[in-house]
Design a protein around this motif. Structure first.
Motif, PDB file in Angstrom:
ATOM      1  N   VAL A   1       7.194  -4.841   3.436  1.00  0.00           N
ATOM      2  CA  VAL A   1       8.452  -4.224   3.046  1.00  0.00           C
ATOM      3  C   VAL A   1       8.179  -2.790   2.602  1.00  0.00           C
ATOM      4  O   VAL A   1       7.081  -2.484   2.121  1.00  0.00           O
ATOM      5  CB  VAL A   1       9.138  -5.042   1.923  1.00  0.00           C
ATOM      6  N   GLN A   2       9.161  -1.927   2.777  1.00  0.00           N
ATOM      7  CA  GLN A   2       9.001  -0.546   2.320  1.00  0.00           C
ATOM      8  C   GLN A   2       9.234  -0.449   0.821  1.00  0.00           C
ATOM      9  O   GLN A   2       9.951  -1.273   0.226  1.00  0.00           O
ATOM     10  CB  GLN A   2       9.992   0.358   3.051  1.00  0.00           C
ATOM     11  N   ALA A   3       8.639   0.554   0.231  1.00  0.00           N
ATOM     12  CA  ALA A   3       8.840   0.805  -1.192  1.00  0.00           C
ATOM     13  C   ALA A   3      10.332   0.931  -1.487  1.00  0.00           C
ATOM     14  O   ALA A   3      11.076   1.556  -0.728  1.00  0.00           O
ATOM     15  CB  ALA A   3       8.106   2.061  -1.620  1.00  0.00           C
TER      16      ALA A   3
ATOM     17  N   SER B   1      13.117  -3.456  -6.063  1.00  0.00           N
ATOM     18  CA  SER B   1      12.484  -2.163  -6.358  1.00  0.00           C
ATOM     19  C   SER B   1      10.966  -2.252  -6.210  1.00  0.00           C
ATOM     20  O   SER B   1      10.215  -1.808  -7.086  1.00  0.00           O
ATOM     21  CB  SER B   1      12.857  -1.707  -7.771  1.00  0.00           C
ATOM     22  N   LEU B   2      10.544  -2.796  -5.116  1.00  0.00           N
ATOM     23  CA  LEU B   2       9.111  -3.012  -4.905  1.00  0.00           C
ATOM     24  C   LEU B   2       8.361  -1.694  -4.789  1.00  0.00           C
ATOM     25  O   LEU B   2       8.886  -0.700  -4.262  1.00  0.00           O
ATOM     26  CB  LEU B   2       8.890  -3.865  -3.661  1.00  0.00           C
ATOM     27  N   LYS B   3       7.128  -1.713  -5.292  1.00  0.00           N
ATOM     28  CA  LYS B   3       6.268  -0.536  -5.301  1.00  0.00           C
ATOM     29  C   LYS B   3       4.988  -0.852  -4.533  1.00  0.00           C
ATOM     30  O   LYS B   3       4.573  -2.019  -4.457  1.00  0.00           O
ATOM     31  CB  LYS B   3       5.902  -0.179  -6.745  1.00  0.00           C
ATOM     32  N   PRO B   4       4.330   0.177  -4.004  1.00  0.00           N
ATOM     33  CA  PRO B   4       3.060  -0.081  -3.303  1.00  0.00           C
ATOM     34  C   PRO B   4       2.049  -0.835  -4.164  1.00  0.00           C
ATOM     35  O   PRO B   4       1.278  -1.654  -3.646  1.00  0.00           O
ATOM     36  CB  PRO B   4       2.579   1.323  -2.951  1.00  0.00           C
TER      37      PRO B   4
ATOM     38  N   THR C   1       0.930 -16.308  -0.623  1.00  0.00           N
ATOM     39  CA  THR C   1       1.656 -15.602   0.417  1.00  0.00           C
ATOM     40  C   THR C   1       1.459 -14.108   0.192  1.00  0.00           C
ATOM     41  O   THR C   1       1.533 -13.626  -0.941  1.00  0.00           O
ATOM     42  CB  THR C   1       3.148 -15.997   0.428  1.00  0.00           C
ATOM     43  N   GLN C   2       1.180 -13.377   1.248  1.00  0.00           N
ATOM     44  CA  GLN C   2       0.844 -11.965   1.141  1.00  0.00           C
ATOM     45  C   GLN C   2       2.113 -11.115   1.062  1.00  0.00           C
ATOM     46  O   GLN C   2       3.038 -11.271   1.861  1.00  0.00           O
ATOM     47  CB  GLN C   2       0.008 -11.512   2.338  1.00  0.00           C
ATOM     48  N   VAL C   3       2.124 -10.216   0.112  1.00  0.00           N
ATOM     49  CA  VAL C   3       3.187  -9.218  -0.002  1.00  0.00           C
ATOM     50  C   VAL C   3       2.543  -7.844   0.146  1.00  0.00           C
ATOM     51  O   VAL C   3       1.590  -7.520  -0.578  1.00  0.00           O
ATOM     52  CB  VAL C   3       3.915  -9.319  -1.348  1.00  0.00           C
ATOM     53  N   THR C   4       3.046  -7.067   1.084  1.00  0.00           N
ATOM     54  CA  THR C   4       2.543  -5.723   1.305  1.00  0.00           C
ATOM     55  C   THR C   4       3.704  -4.743   1.226  1.00  0.00           C
ATOM     56  O   THR C   4       4.705  -4.912   1.935  1.00  0.00           O
ATOM     57  CB  THR C   4       1.853  -5.602   2.673  1.00  0.00           C
TER      58      THR C   4
END
Length: 124
Positions: free
Chosen positions: A12-14, A85-88, A118-121
């Motif tokens: 997902v994008q930031a 509001s995901l961040k890198p 589960t991987q979150v990137t």
């Protein structure tokens, strides 16, 4: 035998959102506190958020407070983590775990049954 299975990770994008799900079988789901943990490459596993058996109390680490929401549906034996509001720096493997306690302090040692993760990137 207890099985814990996470799903919902991805790229997902930031600034974006993801919702993780976790199902647990082989145990009486509503008798167990549940939690989400993460482990970034080269780092130790750490607690993100935990919730009591009823969902009445929850803990959040400072890094996710206000951005992530933990919830559970005991009728579906499912735990959720809504991540906004995901961040890198949120990039990591995310693990779901069940505790033998109804209330857990979110210490890793309190949790007995773990999923495979589960991987979150999060891309910048």
């Amino acid at each position: 035998q207890v099985h814990v299975v996470e799903s919902g990770g991805g790229l997902v994008q930031a600034g974006g959102s993801l919702r993780l799900s976790c199902t647990a079988s082989g145990l009486t789901f509503d008798a167990h506190a549940m939690g989400w943990f993460l482990q970034a490459p080269g780092k130790e596993r750490e607690a993100l958020s935990c919730i009591s058996w009823s969902g009445g109390s929850a803990y959040y680490s400072n890094s996710v407070k206000g951005r992530f929401t933990i919830s559970r549906d005991n009728a579906k034996n499912t735990l959720y983590l809504q991540m906004n509001s995901l961040k890198p720096q949120d990039t990591a493997m995310y693990y779901c775990a069940a505790s033998d306690y109804r209330y857990a302090s979110c210490r890793l040692d309190d949790f007995n049954y773990w999923g495979q993760g589960t991987q979150v990137t999060v891309s910048s």
